[in-house]
Each structure stands twice: as C-alpha cells, then as structure tokens.
Design a protein around this motif. Structure first.
Motif, PDB file in Angstrom:
ATOM      1  N   ALA A 174       0.863  -1.178   0.000  1.00  0.00           N
ATOM      2  CA  ALA A 174       0.000   0.000   0.000  1.00  0.00           C
ATOM      3  C   ALA A 174       0.900   1.228   0.000  1.00  0.00           C
ATOM      4  O   ALA A 174       1.948   1.219   0.646  1.00  0.00           O
ATOM      5  CB  ALA A 174      -0.913   0.003   1.225  1.00  0.00           C
ATOM      6  N   HIS A 175       0.490   2.265  -0.704  1.00  0.00           N
ATOM      7  CA  HIS A 175       1.333   3.472  -0.722  1.00  0.00           C
ATOM      8  C   HIS A 175       0.946   4.402   0.423  1.00  0.00           C
ATOM      9  O   HIS A 175      -0.223   4.495   0.804  1.00  0.00           O
ATOM     10  CB  HIS A 175       1.235   4.189  -2.073  1.00  0.00           C
ATOM     11  CG  HIS A 175      -0.032   4.974  -2.296  1.00  0.00           C
ATOM     12  ND1 HIS A 175      -0.173   6.291  -1.899  1.00  0.00           N
ATOM     13  CD2 HIS A 175      -1.205   4.627  -2.893  1.00  0.00           C
ATOM     14  CE1 HIS A 175      -1.379   6.729  -2.244  1.00  0.00           C
ATOM     15  NE2 HIS A 175      -2.024   5.749  -2.842  1.00  0.00           N
ATOM     16  N   TYR A 176       1.969   5.091   0.983  1.00  0.00           N
ATOM     17  CA  TYR A 176       1.713   5.950   2.140  1.00  0.00           C
ATOM     18  C   TYR A 176       1.837   7.432   1.822  1.00  0.00           C
ATOM     19  O   TYR A 176       1.541   8.277   2.681  1.00  0.00           O
ATOM     20  CB  TYR A 176       2.616   5.574   3.314  1.00  0.00           C
ATOM     21  CG  TYR A 176       4.104   5.842   3.147  1.00  0.00           C
ATOM     22  CD1 TYR A 176       4.676   7.040   3.571  1.00  0.00           C
ATOM     23  CD2 TYR A 176       4.946   4.875   2.616  1.00  0.00           C
ATOM     24  CE1 TYR A 176       6.040   7.276   3.462  1.00  0.00           C
ATOM     25  CE2 TYR A 176       6.310   5.099   2.497  1.00  0.00           C
ATOM     26  CZ  TYR A 176       6.860   6.295   2.919  1.00  0.00           C
ATOM     27  OH  TYR A 176       8.214   6.513   2.792  1.00  0.00           O
ATOM     28  N   ASP A 177       2.244   7.800   0.608  1.00  0.00           N
ATOM     29  CA  ASP A 177       2.321   9.217   0.265  1.00  0.00           C
ATOM     30  C   ASP A 177       0.928   9.743  -0.086  1.00  0.00           C
ATOM     31  O   ASP A 177       0.002   8.977  -0.375  1.00  0.00           O
ATOM     32  CB  ASP A 177       3.288   9.451  -0.890  1.00  0.00           C
ATOM     33  CG  ASP A 177       2.876   8.729  -2.166  1.00  0.00           C
ATOM     34  OD1 ASP A 177       2.546   7.514  -2.093  1.00  0.00           O
ATOM     35  OD2 ASP A 177       2.861   9.353  -3.242  1.00  0.00           O
ATOM     36  N   SER A 178       0.767  11.047  -0.056  1.00  0.00           N
ATOM     37  CA  SER A 178      -0.493  11.688  -0.435  1.00  0.00           C
ATOM     38  C   SER A 178      -0.190  12.901  -1.304  1.00  0.00           C
ATOM     39  O   SER A 178       0.969  13.326  -1.423  1.00  0.00           O
ATOM     40  CB  SER A 178      -1.297  12.102   0.806  1.00  0.00           C
ATOM     41  OG  SER A 178      -0.612  13.127   1.522  1.00  0.00           O
ATOM     42  N   ILE A 179      -1.239  13.452  -1.894  1.00  0.00           N
ATOM     43  CA  ILE A 179      -1.043  14.568  -2.820  1.00  0.00           C
ATOM     44  C   ILE A 179      -2.325  15.393  -2.873  1.00  0.00           C
ATOM     45  O   ILE A 179      -3.412  14.885  -2.552  1.00  0.00           O
ATOM     46  CB  ILE A 179      -0.673  14.035  -4.234  1.00  0.00           C
ATOM     47  CG1 ILE A 179       0.121  15.068  -5.038  1.00  0.00           C
ATOM     48  CG2 ILE A 179      -1.912  13.567  -4.999  1.00  0.00           C
ATOM     49  CD1 ILE A 179       0.803  14.471  -6.262  1.00  0.00           C
ATOM     50  N   TYR A 189      -2.339  21.226   1.799  1.00  0.00           N
ATOM     51  CA  TYR A 189      -2.989  20.288   2.707  1.00  0.00           C
ATOM     52  C   TYR A 189      -3.457  19.063   1.918  1.00  0.00           C
ATOM     53  O   TYR A 189      -4.256  19.170   0.986  1.00  0.00           O
ATOM     54  CB  TYR A 189      -4.165  20.971   3.384  1.00  0.00           C
ATOM     55  CG  TYR A 189      -4.863  20.134   4.436  1.00  0.00           C
ATOM     56  CD1 TYR A 189      -4.145  19.500   5.447  1.00  0.00           C
ATOM     57  CD2 TYR A 189      -6.248  19.996   4.409  1.00  0.00           C
ATOM     58  CE1 TYR A 189      -4.785  18.743   6.423  1.00  0.00           C
ATOM     59  CE2 TYR A 189      -6.901  19.238   5.385  1.00  0.00           C
ATOM     60  CZ  TYR A 189      -6.172  18.620   6.375  1.00  0.00           C
ATOM     61  OH  TYR A 189      -6.801  17.869   7.330  1.00  0.00           O
ATOM     62  N   ALA A 190      -2.934  17.912   2.242  1.00  0.00           N
ATOM     63  CA  ALA A 190      -3.273  16.657   1.548  1.00  0.00           C
ATOM     64  C   ALA A 190      -3.378  15.551   2.600  1.00  0.00           C
ATOM     65  O   ALA A 190      -2.475  14.724   2.739  1.00  0.00           O
ATOM     66  CB  ALA A 190      -2.219  16.326   0.499  1.00  0.00           C
ATOM     67  N   PRO A 191      -4.486  15.498   3.357  1.00  0.00           N
ATOM     68  CA  PRO A 191      -4.581  14.576   4.495  1.00  0.00           C
ATOM     69  C   PRO A 191      -4.599  13.107   4.103  1.00  0.00           C
ATOM     70  O   PRO A 191      -4.126  12.260   4.871  1.00  0.00           O
ATOM     71  CB  PRO A 191      -5.883  14.992   5.180  1.00  0.00           C
ATOM     72  CG  PRO A 191      -6.683  15.661   4.093  1.00  0.00           C
ATOM     73  CD  PRO A 191      -5.689  16.350   3.221  1.00  0.00           C
ATOM     74  N   GLY A 192      -5.162  12.773   2.943  1.00  0.00           N
ATOM     75  CA  GLY A 192      -5.103  11.400   2.429  1.00  0.00           C
ATOM     76  C   GLY A 192      -5.570  10.338   3.390  1.00  0.00           C
ATOM     77  O   GLY A 192      -4.920   9.293   3.520  1.00  0.00           O
ATOM     78  N   ALA A 193      -6.723  10.562   4.052  1.00  0.00           N
ATOM     79  CA  ALA A 193      -7.199   9.572   5.020  1.00  0.00           C
ATOM     80  C   ALA A 193      -7.605   8.272   4.334  1.00  0.00           C
ATOM     81  O   ALA A 193      -7.183   7.184   4.747  1.00  0.00           O
ATOM     82  CB  ALA A 193      -8.373  10.151   5.813  1.00  0.00           C
ATOM     83  N   ASP A 194      -8.429   8.400   3.299  1.00  0.00           N
ATOM     84  CA  ASP A 194      -8.847   7.196   2.573  1.00  0.00           C
ATOM     85  C   ASP A 194      -7.793   6.795   1.554  1.00  0.00           C
ATOM     86  O   ASP A 194      -7.526   5.613   1.344  1.00  0.00           O
ATOM     87  CB  ASP A 194     -10.196   7.464   1.895  1.00  0.00           C
ATOM     88  CG  ASP A 194     -10.924   6.185   1.507  1.00  0.00           C
ATOM     89  OD1 ASP A 194     -10.533   5.103   1.980  1.00  0.00           O
ATOM     90  OD2 ASP A 194     -11.902   6.268   0.736  1.00  0.00           O
TER      91      ASP A 194
END
Length: 463
Positions: A174-179, A189-194
């Motif tokens: 699973a990837h852990y980065d967000s954008i 701000y890129a919280p990427g919860a889902d």
C-alpha cells in the motif's frame, strides 16, 4: 450485512432436483464422476465407464462458487483484526497534514518523513513481538526528482520468511504518500485519510496478525512512497529489489483506497470491494484475480469481491501496475464506489472512513492472503486424457497435506469461473470436459481445516 449460507448438495441430491425441475432448466453436462484409484498416484491409463447418477461416490460434491465456507482456524485469524488499531493508524497518518514526497522529511509530526518514521516504528514493534523473531524490517531508498526538487524516497519493507522450499513469495503493499490537486506543491494540505492511510492501516494490521505464526510462503509487506507521482516507489521496488534479487513473486496484492462505503451521490455499498488486474483475460494477473475472487467467495463471506475487466479505473493507476508491467501477477483492491470530489483534496478526511467497511475489507483481503500463503500447494502435472465415447479423465499429482481438491471451470472468454466441484480423488472422469462448455480449468488443494490453497495455472481445454 452477511449473506445467508447456502446448503451444499451432494451430487445425488442435485440429480434428484434436476429430475424434478427438468422442465425449467436448460441442458447442461452431467456432473463429473470420480474414478477410484488403488494407489496414491494416478494410474497411467484410465478407461472406467461413467457411473449412473445413483452410483456417484458419496465424497463427490458439486459446489457453487458463492457458497461461503470458513474453517475455525481462519475465523480465529480474521477475528484478530482490531478496529481500534486500524483507526489508530488512519488517524496518525491523517494527522500529518500532508505526505507529499516534497513535504518535510525532518518534522516529527508532519510530512513524508513523519509518515515513514511512523510506519518503520510500527514494523519494528511487530518485529519485536513476532513469533521467533521471524519478521525482519528494512528500507529501500531511491531518488525522486519531482517539481524541480530532488529528494530521497523510502520504501518500508517487512519480510516473513516462509517455511516451505519452493513455495515462492507473496507481496502485499500500500502506498503511504499523499497529494493535493496541486500535484507539485509539497506544502498543500493533503490529508489522504482514505487515499491511502486506509491501505497502510490494513497493511500494518495484517503484518501484526500474520507475524504471530509461520507460513508456507514468504510474505513481503511493503509501504510504498511516491505512488502519487507516477508510481516511482513501486517501480524502484520492482526493478531494484525484486528483480535485482531474483525474488520469485507468485502474487502481488495492492490495497489502495479501501475505507469508505459511500459514493459522491450519497449512495452506500458496504458489501462489495472492487478488484482490478491487467489484461488480457488470460494474463497471469487476470488468472490471479480469478483465483482470489473464488477464494474470497468461499472464505470471506462478509464482503463480495467485484472483479473488474480492466487493469484499473479509467485514467487511473496504482502500484500493482508496476508489477504486472514486468510480468508479475498482481491485483488492486479499491472500495466499491467512486468519490472523485474527495480524492486528492482537503476533503479526504477521517470522517469519510467507515470503521465497519474498513474492517470488512481488511478481513476479506486477509482471508485471501492467508489462503495463498498457508494453503496446500497447487497440484502439478495436470493432464486431460481421452477415454473415447465423449469421456475424458482429468488427472493430477497428489499434494502433501491435501485432503481434497477444488476444480474450477471457466467458460470460453468468461471473466470468472462459473462452476467448480470438489474431489477427494486425483482423477475425475466426465463428459463435460469439452472446449464448447469450458475453455480452461484450474485446480487447488484443500487441507483438513477447509483452507483452500493457491490454484494451479489455468489448464486449457482445447477440444
């Protein structure tokens, strides 16, 4: 919501029902007939006549792919999934504000560096509590050049060494980065919860549970960085870790956006999870998807796997493609409904993650992973022999630890298996083994606890 279990009929009962309902049914091949064998190995030639319906051996069972069956051992494993732990991981990653590859690598509370440290710490805790220190932790660094900024990416890897020689490796990631919608801005701000704290939470929880016992196959748990910028992390992992070490990957399972049951229109689907795999319909990835689809229907009744005829959603990509592009069988799991207004925005927050959905998704994928890693090996030396008079005998080599075998049948061009039956013998005679009815078949072993193992590669029925 659980599906009601369906009763498994013996072939004798099925025959009587077919007689009673014949006026309402279309013609179909008669059920297969098991051929008795006197030894533990298939005989060199088989010429037994087909038994009459009332002479079917008692152990012959024709079953539907949608009949749910889970053994107590597997249920015990699935019941170890802790909703609080899953939400703790989602909340921790969500609270880091952004996990963009160009965000801070020095802060202890925000940015990609904080996210990497959190996952490493979780993996190290798992290592400390693993059975016989069987869980090892390492990182893989790779160069990132994005938006005129150069940095060092970090894939985080946990390895559970398998016990069975030649069983191969399963990768789950699973990837852990967000954008954010501003792809180049590392401070937005890129919280990427889902997307994709939910996938990482499931990854950590599965690693914790699986580390408490040994497995036939080696399992590699990997948290990828830089997925959001053209899969740079998983591409580096495949090229510089998997291929460089000549690691025999039998399957890759990718979890990306698995925590919400709601769609952008307010609709709810809490009973399905989608699965994608690379074309063609006969590719290694599509065959893996079919076996996971079938295994899930048998071992994880709480959530249906909705198998899709594409490598990913239109115009999208994820880390499984880095594997399938290089010839490794791989699939992606993603929640059932689309929410385009939330992905890559400041609205991807923890309040849109539903605990019951995330738990069900995690259990479903964990059941499939357990079958692939722990079930008996797939049968080998599969042959289909002509006996004359329209009869054919399917034979295969016995598997140590198998108490029965599941034969899955796929009509020509079909996306999934349409039928399957179970046999305690390693040879089955039937007039239904014809290409007009089924273009291919695959066989899996099942142990005394009812756990189905990985399926063989599909055997083509040519005439």
């Amino acid at each position: 919501m659980k599906r009601r279990p369906t009763v498994v009929f013996t072939l004798l009962t099925l025959w009587f029902l077919l007689v009673l309902l014949a006026c309402n049914l279309t013609e179909s091949p008669e059920p297969p007939t098991l051929v008795p064998r006197a030894t533990s190995t298939p005989p060199p030639t088989i010429g037994y006549a087909t038994l009459a319906p009332n002479e079917y051996p008692a152990q012959a069972t024709q079953i539907s792919p949608n009949i749910a069956r889970s053994d107590t051992t597997l249920l015990s494993i699935l019941n170890q999934v802790e909703p609080d732990s899953l939400f703790q991981h989602v909340d921790a990653l969500f609270g880091m504000r952004t996990r963009h590859v160009n965000s801070s690598t020095l802060s202890a509370t925000e940015g990609i560096g904080a996210a990497a440290s959190y996952i490493i710490n979780q993996f190290n805790d798992i290592r400390a509590q693993s059975l016989q220190n069987s869980f090892s932790v390492q990182t893989q660094e790779f160069e990132i050049d994005w938006a005129d900024q150069t940095s060092t990416g970090k894939n985080i890897i946990g390895v559970l060494q398998g016990t069975e020689v030649g069983r191969g490796v399963i990768v789950i990631g699973a990837h852990y980065d967000s954008i954010s919608v501003d792809f180049n801005n590392g401070n937005s701000y890129a919280p990427g919860a889902d997307d994709n704290a939910t996938g990482v939470a499931a990854l950590i929880e599965m690693a914790r549970i699986m580390s408490q016992r040994r497995h036939r196959a080696t399992i590699i748990f990997v948290a990828f960085s830089a997925e959001e910028i053209q899969r740079k992390g998983s591409i580096a992992f495949v090229n510089d870790y998997i291929r460089a070490r000549n690691i025999p990957v039998n399957a890759m399972i990718n979890m990306d956006i698995i925590g919400s049951q709601t769609g952008s229109d307010g609709s709810i689907n809490n009973r399905q999870i989608r699965m994608y795999s690379a074309d063609s319909n006969d590719s290694k990835s599509r065959q893996l998807a079919r076996e996971i689809h079938l295994i899930g229907s048998r071992l994880a009744p709480d959530m249906e796997i909705d198998m899709q005829p594409a490598v990913d959603r239109a115009g999208r990509y994820s880390d499984h493609m880095s594997f399938s592009d290089m010839g490794y069988p791989s699939v992606r799991f993603v929640e059932a409904l689309e929410e385009p207004g939330r992905e890559h925005t400041d609205r991807d927050t923890i309040d849109d993650v539903q605990a019951t959905y995330l738990v069900s998704a995690t259990k479903t994928i964990l059941a499939c992973l357990t079958a692939l890693a722990d079930g008996p090996s797939a049968p080998e030396n599969i042959q289909l022999r002509d006996n004359g008079n329209g009869l054919r005998t399917l034979v295969w080599q016995p598997v140590d630890g198998a108490t029965s075998y599941v034969v899955a049948l796929r009509p020509p061009g079909a996306l999934t298996y349409s039928d399957m039956f179970e046999s305690t013998e390693t040879n089955v005679t039937w007039k239904g083994f014809v290409a007009a009815s089924y273009g291919s078949l695959a066989i899996a072993s099942k142990d005394a606890n009812g756990l189905i193992g990985p399926f063989s590669f599909e055997f083509a029925i040519t005439s």
